[in-house]
Enzyme design. Structure first.
Site, short mmCIF file in Angstrom:
data_model
loop_
_atom_site.label_atom_id
_atom_site.label_comp_id
_atom_site.label_asym_id
_atom_site.label_seq_id
_atom_site.Cartn_x
_atom_site.Cartn_y
_atom_site.Cartn_z
CD GLU A 1 0.71 3.31 0.81
OE1 GLU A 1 -0.32 3.99 0.71
OE2 GLU A 1 0.69 2.13 1.23
CE LYS B 1 -2.72 -3.72 1.57
NZ LYS B 1 -2.22 -3.69 2.97
P1 PGA Z 1 1.59 -2.27 3.30
O1 PGA Z 1 0.46 -1.32 3.90
O2 PGA Z 1 1.49 -2.36 1.84
O3 PGA Z 1 2.88 -1.63 3.80
O4 PGA Z 1 1.40 -3.60 4.01
C1 PGA Z 1 -0.60 -0.82 3.21
C2 PGA Z 1 -1.83 -0.82 4.08
O5 PGA Z 1 -1.75 -1.06 5.31
O6 PGA Z 1 -2.93 -0.64 3.57
ZN ZN Z 2 -4.01 -1.04 5.66
#
Ligand code: PGA
Ligand code: ZN
Length: 432
Positions: free
Chosen positions: A209, A343
């Protein structure tokens, strides 16, 4: 009305394939969505369909999902009103027919679902955040620029693997505006890089990230370095800049034994000992938010953690809730957590994402609108966070175009709506 949809395989920020969808309307207007992809995924997420053909992209190709878009889905959605999101998403869900969208793939479905919103917003001549607000924002609520939660130091599945905790993040709670927040974030990011270099750590290699992934000796060292960097920039700890953690505890939890294994600290902890460790950090450092402090299966631990720390810090469920209404309902009922990480690809459609946000907000849970570790130049996330007044946004570091696409989109939206920046008000007076 939708004329047809086009799916294609593109590459994401890790260089792995992902799905892109164009929705074309009869009027000629078009919308595009690029689908994100996680690495530290929760068990209860909607299913990302991958080809599993070892000879292409290590099995990570998405040609099957793209095929479904170009044939089955394109035919099914032709003639449907692009702006009737509930109807469209319901049709996609029923066509798939599985509880976790595994037949046609949640990546295929999400792309079509969100590209339709882009197309309809274009047809109505509206910026996407305004379109989302018009459609989905509750009466009396307004679009606001979110408080960023920004990854600076990475561990866990996103980095080299020395540190078990996945993200050490900063939150510019004291900024007066979004552009000022972004400037503060950048200052701390580069100050941390210089500090790490001065201490002899690797500071040039970036994690998934965009954060730094140095081989630190302990978790406390990461927290100390963040505090030092914040103060070296002239910001006051907690008042100007606070700290957040994404523990991502599901990924070092031994389910059979009910034990958390912190390799970096040589610690093996029971659920309550893990909570106690988090409490010592909360008492010692300016921490305002802890995500996935315990594992996705450890509901009883979550309830006790929330009793213990829920009045002091935001406790965000990511793997715990997976943006899933039923799991959020369970959290509300049992009082597990006080905030929901949102998400879109954990659940797989626009309407279900919106419903998760609305449910959380109406029940007094805070929300953090979040990117994935695998991202693209798509900026939809920024518009979603503003349009639904999500309060907080988690994008990653200020590094790499996949992250900056969202940070920069927020700057454009700022031009439109000016001083409406959440800042510490995102916590509604509860934690900062
Ligand atoms: P991921 O992790 O997008 O790799 O699943 C992001 C998070 O755990 O917030
Ligand atoms: Zn997370």
């Amino acid at each position: 009305k939708i004329k047809h949809v086009i799916g294609r395989e593109i590459l994401d920020s890790r260089g792995y394939p992902t799905v892109e969808v164009d929705v074309v309307l009869e009027s000629g207007h078009r919308g595009r969505m690029m689908v994100p992809s996680g690495a530290s995924t929760g068990k209860f997420e909607a299913w990302e369909l991958r080809d599993g053909e070892p000879t292409r992209f290590q099995g990570k190709g998405v040609r099957k999902a793209v095929d479904h878009i170009n044939h089955e889905l394109s035919k099914a959605v032709a003639g449907v009103e692009a702006g009737e999101h509930h109807t469209l998403d319901q049709l996609l869900i029923e066509l798939d027919g599985t509880p976790n969208k595994s037949r046609v793939g949640a990546n295929a479905i999400l792309g079509v679902s969100f590209a339709a919103a882009h197309a309809q917003a274009a047809a109505e001549g509206l910026p996407l955040y305004r379109y989302f607000a018009n459609r989905f924002l509750a009466e009396g609520d307004t679009p606001v620029l979110p408080l960023p939660m920004v990854n600076i130091i990475s561990g866990g599945l996103h980095a080299g693997g020395h540190i078990d905790i996945q993200d050490f993040l900063i939150m510019p709670v004291g900024a007066a505006s979004y552009p000022e927040a972004l400037e503060m974030i950048s200052s701390v990011y580069f100050r941390t890089q210089r500090l790490l270099a001065a201490k002899g750590y690797q500071s040039r290699l970036l994690a998934d990230e965009g954060g730094f992934g140095p081989a630190l000796g302990s978790h406390e060292e990461a927290l100390d370095i963040l505090c030092e960097a914040i103060e070296a920039c002239g910001y006051k700890l907690r008042d100007d800049m606070a700290i957040a953690l994404d523990v991502a505890a599901s990924h070092f939890y031994d389910e059979d034994k009910g034990i958390y294994r912190l390799g970096a600290d040589h610690r093996m902890l029971q659920s309550d000992e893990m909570a106690a460790l988090l409490e010592t950090w909360v008492d010692r450092y300016p921490i305002v938010s802890i995500e996935d402090g315990l594992a996705e299966e450890d509901w009883s631990g979550w309830v006790r953690l929330t009793e213990r720390l829920g009045h002091k810090v935001q406790l965000v469920g990511d793997d715990l809730f997976t943006t899933n209404r039923e799991r959020i309902q369970r959290g509300l009922l049992e009082k597990a957590g006080n905030a929901v990480l949102i998400k879109m690809n954990q659940i797989g459609t626009l309407t279900e994402t919106v419903e998760a946000i609305r449910l959380a907000k109406s029940a007094g849970m805070l929300t953090v609108i979040s990117a994935r570790s695998g991202e693209t130049e798509d900026y939809t996330l920024a518009d979603l966070a503003v349009g639904l007044n999500g309060g907080q946004i988690k994008i990653g570091s200020v590094a790499g175009s996949s992250r900056l696409a969202k940070y920069n989109q927020l700057l454009r939206i700022h031009e439109d709506i000016g001083s409406h920046y959440a800042g510490r008000a995102a916590f509604q007076g509860r934690f900062a």
